[in-house]
Write a protein that holds these residues in place. Sequence first.
Motif, PDB file in Angstrom:
ATOM      1  N   MET A  82     -13.864  81.081  40.877  1.00 29.97           N
ATOM      2  CA  MET A  82     -14.584  81.279  39.619  1.00 29.97           C
ATOM      3  C   MET A  82     -15.558  80.134  39.372  1.00 29.97           C
ATOM      4  O   MET A  82     -16.708  80.345  38.950  1.00 29.97           O
ATOM      5  CB  MET A  82     -13.597  81.384  38.454  1.00 29.97           C
ATOM      6  CG  MET A  82     -12.754  82.635  38.447  1.00 29.97           C
ATOM      7  SD  MET A  82     -13.686  84.127  38.000  1.00 29.97           S
ATOM      8  CE  MET A  82     -12.331  85.259  37.664  1.00 29.97           C
ATOM      9  N   LEU A  83     -15.118  78.925  39.627  1.00 28.72           N
ATOM     10  CA  LEU A  83     -15.981  77.757  39.400  1.00 28.72           C
ATOM     11  C   LEU A  83     -17.169  77.758  40.359  1.00 28.72           C
ATOM     12  O   LEU A  83     -18.291  77.401  39.963  1.00 28.72           O
ATOM     13  CB  LEU A  83     -15.171  76.475  39.551  1.00 28.72           C
ATOM     14  CG  LEU A  83     -14.083  76.264  38.492  1.00 28.72           C
ATOM     15  CD1 LEU A  83     -13.268  75.019  38.817  1.00 28.72           C
ATOM     16  CD2 LEU A  83     -14.671  76.152  37.091  1.00 28.72           C
ATOM     17  N   ARG A  84     -16.958  78.185  41.590  1.00 26.38           N
ATOM     18  CA  ARG A  84     -18.072  78.278  42.539  1.00 26.38           C
ATOM     19  C   ARG A  84     -19.092  79.314  42.053  1.00 26.38           C
ATOM     20  O   ARG A  84     -20.313  79.093  42.134  1.00 26.38           O
ATOM     21  CB  ARG A  84     -17.562  78.657  43.930  1.00 26.38           C
ATOM     22  CG  ARG A  84     -16.743  77.568  44.609  1.00 26.38           C
ATOM     23  CD  ARG A  84     -16.472  77.905  46.070  1.00 26.38           C
ATOM     24  NE  ARG A  84     -15.570  76.939  46.668  1.00 26.38           N
ATOM     25  CZ  ARG A  84     -14.284  77.167  46.923  1.00 26.38           C
ATOM     26  NH1 ARG A  84     -13.759  78.353  46.650  1.00 26.38           N
ATOM     27  NH2 ARG A  84     -13.528  76.234  47.458  1.00 26.38           N
ATOM     28  N   TYR A  85     -18.597  80.434  41.560  1.00 32.14           N
ATOM     29  CA  TYR A  85     -19.489  81.478  41.044  1.00 32.14           C
ATOM     30  C   TYR A  85     -20.266  80.946  39.848  1.00 32.14           C
ATOM     31  O   TYR A  85     -21.475  81.172  39.716  1.00 32.14           O
ATOM     32  CB  TYR A  85     -18.662  82.703  40.653  1.00 32.14           C
ATOM     33  CG  TYR A  85     -19.456  83.981  40.498  1.00 32.14           C
ATOM     34  CD1 TYR A  85     -19.382  84.979  41.459  1.00 32.14           C
ATOM     35  CD2 TYR A  85     -20.272  84.192  39.383  1.00 32.14           C
ATOM     36  CE1 TYR A  85     -20.101  86.163  41.322  1.00 32.14           C
ATOM     37  CE2 TYR A  85     -20.990  85.362  39.243  1.00 32.14           C
ATOM     38  CZ  TYR A  85     -20.904  86.344  40.211  1.00 32.14           C
ATOM     39  OH  TYR A  85     -21.618  87.506  40.074  1.00 32.14           O
ATOM     40  N   THR A  86     -19.591  80.229  38.961  1.00 35.06           N
ATOM     41  CA  THR A  86     -20.249  79.653  37.787  1.00 35.06           C
ATOM     42  C   THR A  86     -21.319  78.657  38.197  1.00 35.06           C
ATOM     43  O   THR A  86     -22.419  78.628  37.608  1.00 35.06           O
ATOM     44  CB  THR A  86     -19.210  78.966  36.890  1.00 35.06           C
ATOM     45  OG1 THR A  86     -18.268  79.944  36.428  1.00 35.06           O
ATOM     46  CG2 THR A  86     -19.860  78.307  35.685  1.00 35.06           C
ATOM     47  N   LEU A  87     -21.029  77.841  39.196  1.00 33.94           N
ATOM     48  CA  LEU A  87     -22.011  76.870  39.660  1.00 33.94           C
ATOM     49  C   LEU A  87     -23.252  77.563  40.198  1.00 33.94           C
ATOM     50  O   LEU A  87     -24.387  77.144  39.906  1.00 33.94           O
ATOM     51  CB  LEU A  87     -21.384  75.973  40.739  1.00 33.94           C
ATOM     52  CG  LEU A  87     -22.297  74.880  41.308  1.00 33.94           C
ATOM     53  CD1 LEU A  87     -22.767  73.928  40.210  1.00 33.94           C
ATOM     54  CD2 LEU A  87     -21.568  74.110  42.408  1.00 33.94           C
ATOM     55  N   ARG A  88     -23.062  78.640  40.967  1.00 32.81           N
ATOM     56  CA  ARG A  88     -24.221  79.377  41.473  1.00 32.81           C
ATOM     57  C   ARG A  88     -25.027  79.983  40.318  1.00 32.81           C
ATOM     58  O   ARG A  88     -26.265  79.961  40.338  1.00 32.81           O
ATOM     59  CB  ARG A  88     -23.765  80.483  42.435  1.00 32.81           C
ATOM     60  CG  ARG A  88     -23.178  79.971  43.735  1.00 32.81           C
ATOM     61  CD  ARG A  88     -23.105  81.072  44.792  1.00 32.81           C
ATOM     62  NE  ARG A  88     -22.251  82.177  44.399  1.00 32.81           N
ATOM     63  CZ  ARG A  88     -20.938  82.230  44.636  1.00 32.81           C
ATOM     64  NH1 ARG A  88     -20.331  81.226  45.257  1.00 32.81           N
ATOM     65  NH2 ARG A  88     -20.232  83.280  44.262  1.00 32.81           N
ATOM     66  N   ARG A  89     -24.324  80.490  39.315  1.00 28.50           N
ATOM     67  CA  ARG A  89     -25.016  81.069  38.152  1.00 28.50           C
ATOM     68  C   ARG A  89     -25.806  79.992  37.402  1.00 28.50           C
ATOM     69  O   ARG A  89     -26.934  80.223  36.970  1.00 28.50           O
ATOM     70  CB  ARG A  89     -23.976  81.731  37.235  1.00 28.50           C
ATOM     71  CG  ARG A  89     -24.530  82.251  35.945  1.00 28.50           C
ATOM     72  CD  ARG A  89     -23.527  83.160  35.252  1.00 28.50           C
ATOM     73  NE  ARG A  89     -23.770  84.545  35.593  1.00 28.50           N
ATOM     74  CZ  ARG A  89     -22.868  85.501  35.633  1.00 28.50           C
ATOM     75  NH1 ARG A  89     -21.607  85.218  35.377  1.00 28.50           N
ATOM     76  NH2 ARG A  89     -23.194  86.739  35.939  1.00 28.50           N
ATOM     77  N   ASP A  91     -26.981  77.150  38.666  1.00 28.46           N
ATOM     78  CA  ASP A  91     -28.114  76.749  39.513  1.00 28.46           C
ATOM     79  C   ASP A  91     -29.248  77.761  39.404  1.00 28.46           C
ATOM     80  O   ASP A  91     -30.427  77.389  39.305  1.00 28.46           O
ATOM     81  CB  ASP A  91     -27.662  76.608  40.966  1.00 28.46           C
ATOM     82  CG  ASP A  91     -26.796  75.383  41.197  1.00 28.46           C
ATOM     83  OD1 ASP A  91     -26.785  74.480  40.325  1.00 28.46           O
ATOM     84  OD2 ASP A  91     -26.120  75.323  42.237  1.00 28.46           O
ATOM     85  N   ALA A  92     -28.908  79.037  39.429  1.00 30.82           N
ATOM     86  CA  ALA A  92     -29.932  80.079  39.332  1.00 30.82           C
ATOM     87  C   ALA A  92     -30.645  80.035  37.987  1.00 30.82           C
ATOM     88  O   ALA A  92     -31.836  80.357  37.894  1.00 30.82           O
ATOM     89  CB  ALA A  92     -29.300  81.454  39.551  1.00 30.82           C
ATOM     90  N   ALA A  93     -29.927  79.625  36.938  1.00 35.01           N
ATOM     91  CA  ALA A  93     -30.521  79.549  35.602  1.00 35.01           C
ATOM     92  C   ALA A  93     -31.239  78.231  35.362  1.00 35.01           C
ATOM     93  O   ALA A  93     -31.924  78.078  34.338  1.00 35.01           O
ATOM     94  CB  ALA A  93     -29.436  79.748  34.543  1.00 35.01           C
ATOM     95  N   GLY A  94     -31.064  77.280  36.271  1.00 30.29           N
ATOM     96  CA  GLY A  94     -31.744  75.994  36.129  1.00 30.29           C
ATOM     97  C   GLY A  94     -31.116  75.080  35.098  1.00 30.29           C
ATOM     98  O   GLY A  94     -31.814  74.253  34.488  1.00 30.29           O
ATOM     99  N   VAL A  95     -29.796  75.197  34.894  1.00 29.79           N
ATOM    100  CA  VAL A  95     -29.113  74.335  33.927  1.00 29.79           C
ATOM    101  C   VAL A  95     -27.936  73.637  34.602  1.00 29.79           C
ATOM    102  O   VAL A  95     -27.491  74.023  35.683  1.00 29.79           O
ATOM    103  CB  VAL A  95     -28.606  75.133  32.699  1.00 29.79           C
ATOM    104  CG1 VAL A  95     -29.777  75.692  31.912  1.00 29.79           C
ATOM    105  CG2 VAL A  95     -27.637  76.236  33.121  1.00 29.79           C
ATOM    106  N   THR A  96     -27.451  72.606  33.927  1.00 33.98           N
ATOM    107  CA  THR A  96     -26.293  71.859  34.405  1.00 33.98           C
ATOM    108  C   THR A  96     -25.108  72.134  33.495  1.00 33.98           C
ATOM    109  O   THR A  96     -25.225  72.062  32.265  1.00 33.98           O
ATOM    110  CB  THR A  96     -26.584  70.353  34.404  1.00 33.98           C
ATOM    111  OG1 THR A  96     -27.678  70.093  35.293  1.00 33.98           O
ATOM    112  CG2 THR A  96     -25.362  69.566  34.855  1.00 33.98           C
ATOM    113  N   VAL A  97     -23.984  72.470  34.098  1.00 31.60           N
ATOM    114  CA  VAL A  97     -22.730  72.601  33.355  1.00 31.60           C
ATOM    115  C   VAL A  97     -21.699  71.718  34.035  1.00 31.60           C
ATOM    116  O   VAL A  97     -21.712  71.550  35.261  1.00 31.60           O
ATOM    117  CB  VAL A  97     -22.244  74.059  33.291  1.00 31.60           C
ATOM    118  CG1 VAL A  97     -23.227  74.919  32.514  1.00 31.60           C
ATOM    119  CG2 VAL A  97     -22.015  74.630  34.680  1.00 31.60           C
ATOM    120  N   ALA A  98     -20.819  71.122  33.238  1.00 29.43           N
ATOM    121  CA  ALA A  98     -19.722  70.313  33.777  1.00 29.43           C
ATOM    122  C   ALA A  98     -18.551  71.251  34.046  1.00 29.43           C
ATOM    123  O   ALA A  98     -18.087  71.939  33.132  1.00 29.43           O
ATOM    124  CB  ALA A  98     -19.335  69.234  32.781  1.00 29.43           C
TER     125      ALA A  98
END
Length: 230
Positions: A82-89, A91-98
């Motif tokens: 799930m976290l890998r999927y969130t990271l890809r999402r 990156d695609a949106a151009g934002v940083t999430v912790a």
Amino acid sequence: MAESWMFREFCPVGVDLGSAEAVEGYDLNQGTDQARDRALLQRLGVGPGVRLIDLACGTGSFVVEAALAGAEAHGVDVSEQMLRYTLRRADAAGVTVALHHAGFLGYRHAGPSADVVTTKSALHQLPDFWKQTALLNIAGYLKPGGLLYIWDVIFTFPPAEYERHLRHFVDAFGRADGFTREDFETHIREEFSTYAWILEGMLDRAGFDIIGSDFPRPTHGELLCRRRHE
């Protein structure tokens, strides 16, 4: 180190979402609705300068929308997929999430307290004893006056009528093109959804006031809570 008697958050109950294929299917079934996410963020006052923690963030649609709104967004999940999927999402949106590989019980927030904590369709993963523990944990890193938002399978039907309502739950939501009857039967049999009046008592004991609620169906609903000032 966690005590040996702690609930095993990293051992999934119900439907197993540990594989990349299962996570892809989950994202499709859940349905990403940016307008719905944005509407909720607006209701919660999430924008620049707000620190938000989304517990059990899943495939990240909500936490990514929070970051797009300018918030300091944290996503927490027990599933690395799930976290890998969130990271890809993100990156695609151009934002940083912790992103944090943890669960309701094990997550320890570093830094200033959160302004808003959200969790959707996930608290039912814990038995009631551990739900109470999770809510106490949340109260520990949510600032006084901060908001907690919960959406979940929460029961408001009279307990004596459980058979009729649970049959309808399975019949109405099991469908061939998404989650199946078997998924919902598994939810009832193996997961830990509870009554609203039980959850409301837990929230009170954890230091929350319920400031809003909505139960559009006798099996689903939301609770909006504010952490009390000590």
